[in-house]
Design a protein around this motif. Structure first.
Motif, PDB file in Angstrom:
ATOM      1  N   MET A  87      -6.952   5.151  -3.608  1.00 28.09           N
ATOM      2  CA  MET A  87      -5.798   5.776  -2.969  1.00 28.09           C
ATOM      3  C   MET A  87      -5.853   7.295  -3.093  1.00 28.09           C
ATOM      4  O   MET A  87      -5.511   8.020  -2.155  1.00 28.09           O
ATOM      5  CB  MET A  87      -4.511   5.226  -3.574  1.00 28.09           C
ATOM      6  CG  MET A  87      -4.260   3.776  -3.203  1.00 28.09           C
ATOM      7  SD  MET A  87      -2.676   3.166  -3.799  1.00 28.09           S
ATOM      8  CE  MET A  87      -2.558   1.640  -2.857  1.00 28.09           C
ATOM      9  N   VAL A 120       0.835  -1.198   0.000  1.00 27.80           N
ATOM     10  CA  VAL A 120       0.000   0.000   0.000  1.00 27.80           C
ATOM     11  C   VAL A 120       0.871   1.249   0.000  1.00 27.80           C
ATOM     12  O   VAL A 120       0.648   2.189  -0.771  1.00 27.80           O
ATOM     13  CB  VAL A 120      -0.957   0.007   1.215  1.00 27.80           C
ATOM     14  CG1 VAL A 120      -1.689   1.342   1.307  1.00 27.80           C
ATOM     15  CG2 VAL A 120      -1.947  -1.135   1.118  1.00 27.80           C
ATOM     16  N   THR A 130       1.227   4.043  -2.932  1.00 33.05           N
ATOM     17  CA  THR A 130       0.931   5.446  -2.608  1.00 33.05           C
ATOM     18  C   THR A 130       2.088   6.340  -3.032  1.00 33.05           C
ATOM     19  O   THR A 130       1.876   7.411  -3.624  1.00 33.05           O
ATOM     20  CB  THR A 130       0.661   5.604  -1.110  1.00 33.05           C
ATOM     21  OG1 THR A 130      -0.434   4.771  -0.723  1.00 33.05           O
ATOM     22  CG2 THR A 130       0.331   7.044  -0.765  1.00 33.05           C
ATOM     23  N   THR A 160      -8.095   0.867  -7.819  1.00 38.16           N
ATOM     24  CA  THR A 160      -7.010   1.023  -6.839  1.00 38.16           C
ATOM     25  C   THR A 160      -6.528   2.472  -6.802  1.00 38.16           C
ATOM     26  O   THR A 160      -6.376   3.062  -5.724  1.00 38.16           O
ATOM     27  CB  THR A 160      -5.832   0.091  -7.176  1.00 38.16           C
ATOM     28  OG1 THR A 160      -6.273  -1.269  -7.071  1.00 38.16           O
ATOM     29  CG2 THR A 160      -4.665   0.314  -6.231  1.00 38.16           C
TER      30      THR A 160
END
Length: 262
Positions: A51, A13, A17, A47
């Motif tokens: 984010m 993650v 990011t 996705t």
């Protein structure tokens, strides 16, 4: 669901990011569309959207008027507390001075700060006629100098055009060049990887410039060799260009080593 990690213990993650934030940085203040970020990151649309929604909620990203995304001012505020990517410029002086000694002319190292180039170093060669148009620690518009042209060429076309357009409120910033002529120069640097020009910043001054490679993204440093036009013919520029490029690579390696150690 637990956050996924690879065998090295990296968070997927966080990694994704950071990838999105880097890509947003490359698009500049104009921002990017969701489809742009999906294509650039190779992540799925859901996705990237998820984010981005979280980054907007945490105020690291903001929406643009045309429903795109860009880095927020909070990123800038965080950056004020970050160390300079260059560290102490004095440690780079021997590298820059070696080129000045080799070519005999004045060599500059500059760093981009927004719409400006801040000159970190000026090293002198032995040639008696010198072009002292910029001093170390001086900050000038990107459209005003040879190094600035390299830095503009390192940006996306949209971002460099925004900077040029903002500078057009004061035509004096362009020196002896016209805005369209500057655009042509920037495009040539983008295409060939170097710039050579005479009598465009000041009458009686010639410059050869290259961006300093940045392995993590757009160049934020540039170098130039400056002298009188009679001394920097096209033939001589071609002869000393390899040395300028080699020095820029040494600067890149020194700065990347600094970042990795910090």
């Amino acid at each position: 669901m637990a956050e996924q990690e690879d065998k090295a213990g990296k968070s997927q993650v966080v990694e994704r990011t950071c990838l999105i934030l880097r890509e947003l940085g490359r698009f500049g203040p104009g921002g990017a569309r969701l489809i742009d970020l999906t294509e650039r990151t190779k992540l799925s649309r859901p996705t990237v959207h998820r984010m981005l929604s979280t980054l907007v909620a945490e105020q690291f990203v903001e929406r643009t008027r045309d429903r795109g995304y860009r880095l927020s001012s909070q990123i800038y505020e965080l950056g004020l507390n970050a160390p300079s990517p260059v560290g102490d410029p004095a440690r780079l002086r021997p590298i820059v001075q070696a080129l000045a000694d080799d070519c005999g002319d004045t060599v500059y190292l500059a760093m981009r700060t927004g719409d400006f180039s801040h000159y970190l170093l000026r090293c002198e060669g032995a040639y008696p006629i010198r072009t002292h148009v910029v001093s170390a620690n001086q900050t000038l518009s990107l459209v005003s100098t040879h190094c600035g042209r390299s830095l503009l060429a390192s940006l996306s076309e949209d971002e460099s055009e925004q900077i040029i357009s903002r500078a057009q409120t004061d035509k004096r910033l362009f020196g002896e060049a016209e805005p369209d002529g500057l655009r042509d120069e920037v495009e040539a640097i983008r295409k060939h990887g170097f710039g050579w020009a005479r009598d465009v910043t000041f009458i009686g001054v010639a410059g050869l410039t290259v961006p300093v490679p940045n392995p993590r993204g757009s160049s934020f440093l540039a170098m130039s060799i400056s002298t009188i036009p009679q001394r920097l013919t096209k033939e001589r520029a071609e002869k000393i260009l390899p040395s300028l490029r080699a020095t820029a690579l040494r600067i890149s390696e020194a700065v990347s080593g600094q970042s990795g150690a910090s």
